[in-house]
Design an enzyme around this catalytic site. Structure first.
Site, mmCIF file in Angstrom:
data_model
loop_
_atom_site.group_PDB
_atom_site.id
_atom_site.type_symbol
_atom_site.label_atom_id
_atom_site.label_comp_id
_atom_site.label_asym_id
_atom_site.label_seq_id
_atom_site.Cartn_x
_atom_site.Cartn_y
_atom_site.Cartn_z
ATOM 1 N N CYS B 158 72.323 101.395 28.462
ATOM 2 C CA CYS B 158 73.367 100.367 28.444
ATOM 3 C C CYS B 158 72.897 99.005 27.955
ATOM 4 C CB CYS B 158 73.988 100.244 29.835
ATOM 5 S SG CYS B 158 74.629 101.810 30.410
ATOM 6 N N HIS B 291 76.242 91.279 32.828
ATOM 7 C CA HIS B 291 76.440 92.716 32.595
ATOM 8 C C HIS B 291 77.587 93.177 33.505
ATOM 9 C CE1 HIS B 291 75.268 96.570 31.050
ATOM 10 N NE2 HIS B 291 75.047 97.069 32.253
ATOM 11 N N HIS B 324 83.170 99.597 30.932
ATOM 12 C CA HIS B 324 81.741 99.615 30.575
ATOM 13 C C HIS B 324 81.591 100.463 29.321
ATOM 14 C CE1 HIS B 324 77.595 99.403 30.431
ATOM 15 N NE2 HIS B 324 77.236 100.007 31.546
#
Lengths: 347, 396
Positions: B158, B291, B324
């Site tokens: 990620c 994030h 996400h």
């Protein structure tokens, strides 16, 4: 394309030839060949395919019991190759430092874990997919395991660019060292065999997959799948006096536009895949000193890292040239070129 | 450790995700506080996802082969970014242009339909594998745009998109290329959805980053791409600069294969490296694009680290608008961070309602004015890979 030189301070290898430098030197002297066969279902019926399979058991020396159980084979290949490179350079693991970068280049990533996770997902109508398999199926899992085992808090990169993976990773390694981001880079290629890859080979190439690899047979498909890890510990070029030698130049170009200098040895990544034959044939045509190491370790996307490690090792023991141009081609006509000078005290 | 600071101009932006099909659309959606949530069945439940709207997706995106989707998202965002940058084919042909794209799904050989037949011994056709070999996202961008410079598909989970931009900046700085197309692209897929469900970090409601009752992430899809360009190339064509990449840091937790190190050791190290390269002090950072996935563990790390290192600096997660997007998130969030610098405004952290008493600070709950000189965007990935970008307004 690249400015600063990279010194090669250590090499670590594991593959179908065995584990470590001596195993590689043995096949360098005696010739390499596939060391295993695997069963594949083909439309014409079951058959066996040769492969170069690595044994990861040597990684037990570097991985604790609990971690060993949790780590996938892809991670073990990486830890083994990387730890051998560190050991070769006289470095002690765990590193416990933040100024060493980790780079893993892989064509297919954690392929076995990817399909194992799919198995867990498809079984029992998807009620119980395995979180451990999922975590291990992520392409960067090998670099993660490596950072944990080595206790390395520096930067980490996983690259997946098929045949160009090692070259593109080396470009980044060179910038890390040039910028002073790190003092060393542990760079390696890792690829693992899995049943889907053998099946794919069989379906793509049929009966032509029985080996052995004939890298200079341009008219015939002779690739045999390989797996393993090849790592180089890279430091600044000025450290070259105590190392295998150095990487002088990295070049991303097109195979149709580039010709190797004829006064230095050429190591081509030809691995028996006929689709690259034209490119390699042109590059090596009437070259006076062209060789291929692929029959020692098999066909795998990260092969160029193996070529560099093998060439460095061969030069060190007087079984290879002290200057080489390593070349790897891909399906888009790209060509990764690495120029190396081996021997102590190269400046 | 200090690095020679030389900020790299960003001359173009491209983005598509559930919040919109272009950068202006995405920005409008975010500042309007709209969430485009859809629901996807999995394991007998329905989970929120942030899927591209049909009108925003590349033509044929949903009908075509699944394994091409990441690459097609990357190509679409790259084309928008090049148009925004004013880079023509002629410009591209006279420069060395690199491509650096982060992804997770885009490099995975996880074709479910193919594998289902394979494991049943039904000998599936090989076309999905052939296609997989042609769908490396960076290569797809290079082929679509006729580029022959270096290509790199980064698969750092990620943090891939942020890492791609950081490394592409280093390529430009080192002279490896004159222009770099960099960012991330990822698609929604069943396999990844099942994986996150297995880890028990998926929220069954729209995600709530930094909220006391957050339960996990919602997956999304999209791409975010920036054009990085050498000063020389910018001067040669008198190009407009959108922002500058002035700091990049990447560091490992060396702790766990999926969970972040609880004290944020690796994140702090990545921040320190980026700050050193940017040569800025903590009080000069005007805002942080976190994030902020909405998972209890990830948000806990950022929720502790930000107030400690950047007391009083506003922070916000935009995952409540985009979901996400995994390897794309760093790219999308770099684009959003740039647009926040330009608008001198931070986007409200949608989904947040109740502060977590563990955190000394809380995210912004309204669109908030800022000076807009420096913005920080971080990524906290699987396996403990942390990446931080510091972006500087064009005129600073």
């Amino acid at each position: 394309m690249m400015g600063p030189r990279l010194a090669i301070a250590g090499v670590g290898l594991v593959g179908g030839f065995g584990t470590g430098k001596q195993a590689l030197l043995d096949v360098l002297s005696n010739g390499g060949r596939p060391n295993a066969t695997v069963d594949v279902n083909a439309p014409s019926g079951p058959r066996q395919l040769p492969v170069y399979q690595a044994d990861v058991d040597g990684a037990r020396r570097f991985i604790g019991g609990g971690a060993w159980r949790r780590m996938n084979r892809f991670g073990k290949l990486a830890v083994l190759g990387a730890s051998l490179a560190l050991e070769d350079a006289g470095w002690n693991a765990p590193l416990d430092r933040e100024d060493v970068g980790l780079i893993v280049a892989s064509g297919y990533g954690a392929s076995k874990s990817t399909f194992d996770f799919l198995d867990s997902m498809l079984e029992d109508e998807g009620r119980c997919p395995s979180p451990t398999l999922f975590s291990n199926s992520v392409a960067s899992s090998a670099a993660s395991h490596l950072s944990i085992v080595l206790q390395s808090g520096g930067p980490s990169l996983t690259v997946s660019q098929f045949e160009m993976s090692p070259l593109s990773a080396l470009l980044t390694a060179s910038t890390w060292l040039a910028e002073g981001r790190v003092k060393a880079v542990l760079f390696g290629a890792v690829d693992e065999w899995c049943p889907v890859l053998s099946y794919s080979y069989e379906r793509f190439f049929g009966e032509q997959t029985s080996g052995p690899i004939e890298p200079f047979r341009w008219d015939k498909q002779t690739a045999v799948m390989g797996e393993g890890a090849a790592f180089l510990l890279l430091t600044h070029g000025e450290d070259a006096g105590t190392t295998y030698g150095q990487i002088d130049q990295l070049l991303w170009t097109q195979s149709a536009r580039w010709l190797p200098p004829r006064d230095e040895a050429l190591v081509i990544g030809a691995d028996g895949h006929r689709c690259y034959a034209k490119q390699y044939a042109r590059l090596s045509e009437s070259h006076p000193a062209c060789t291929a190491y692929t029959p020692l370790y098999g066909s795998l996307p990260g092969g160029q890292a193996f070529d560099l490690a093998i060439a460095a090792l061969a030069a060190k023991v007087g079984q290879g040239p002290d200057r080489i141009w390593s070349v790897k081609c891909d399906a888009d006509g790209n060509c990764g070129v690495v120029a190396c000078r081996f021997g102590p005290g190269q400046e | 450790m200090t690095h020679a600071s030389k900020a790299i101009p960003i001359t173009g932006l491209g983005c598509l995700c559930a919040a919109g099909g272009t950068v202006p659309e995405v920005v409008e959606t975010l500042f309007a506080g709209q969430r485009n949530v859809q629901y996807r069945p999995a394991g007998g439940h329905r989970y929120p996802v942030f899927q591209l709207a049909s009108k925003d997706a590349p033509p044929g995106y949903f009908e075509g082969p699944e394994c091409e989707r990441c690459g097609r998202l990357a190509v679409t965002a790259a084309r928008e970014a090049l148009v925004h940058a004013g880079l023509t084919d002629e410009h591209l042909q006279t420069r060395t242009v690199g491509v650096c794209i982060g992804t997770t799904v885009g490099s995975a050989m996880n074709n479910e339909a193919f594998y289902r037949l394979f494991r049943e011994g039904r000998m599936p056709g090989i076309e999905p594998i052939r296609r997989y070999l042609r769908t490396n996202p960076a290569s797809m961008v290079a082929r679509a745009l006729g580029l022959t410079g270096p290509c790199q598909t980064i698969v750092n989970a990620c943090s891939s998109g942020s890492v791609a931009i950081g490394h592409a900046g280093a390529w430009v700085k080192a002279g490896i290329c004159d222009v770099a197309i960099a960012g991330g692209a990822d698609m929604l897929c069943n396999v990844i959805h099942a994986g996150f469900l297995s880890l028990l970090i998926t929220d069954s409601e729209p995600c709530r980053p930094f909220d006391r009752h957050r339960q996990g992430l919602n997956l999304g899809e999209g791409a975010g791409v920036v054009v990085l360009e050498s000063e020389q190339s910018v001067r040669r064509r008198d190009a407009a600069v959108q922002a500058r990449l002035c700091g990049y840091g990447n560091a490992c937790d060396a702790y766990h294969i999926s969970a972040p190190e609880p004290t944020g050791r690796g994140l702090k190290q990545a921040i320190a490296l980026a700050m050193a390269e940017a040569q800025v002090a903590p009080h000069e950072i005007d805002f942080i694009n976190a994030h902020g996935t909405g998972t209890p563990e990830n948000d806990r790390v950022e929720g502790r680290v930000f107030p400690e290192l950047f007391p009083g600096v506003p922070f916000s997660s935009t995952k409540g608008f985009t979901g996400h997007t995994l390897g794309a998130s760093g790219g999308i969030e770099a684009v959003i961070t740039t647009m926040c610098l330009q608008r001198k405004q931070v986007v409200a952290n949608i989904g947040f309602e109740e502060p977590d008493p563990e955190f000394a600070g809380q995210p912004v709950v309204e669109n908030t004015p800022i000076r807009g000189r420096y913005g920080l965007s971080d990524s906290v990935a699987f396996g403990g890979n942390n990446a931080v970008l510091i972006l500087q307004e064009a005129g600073a």
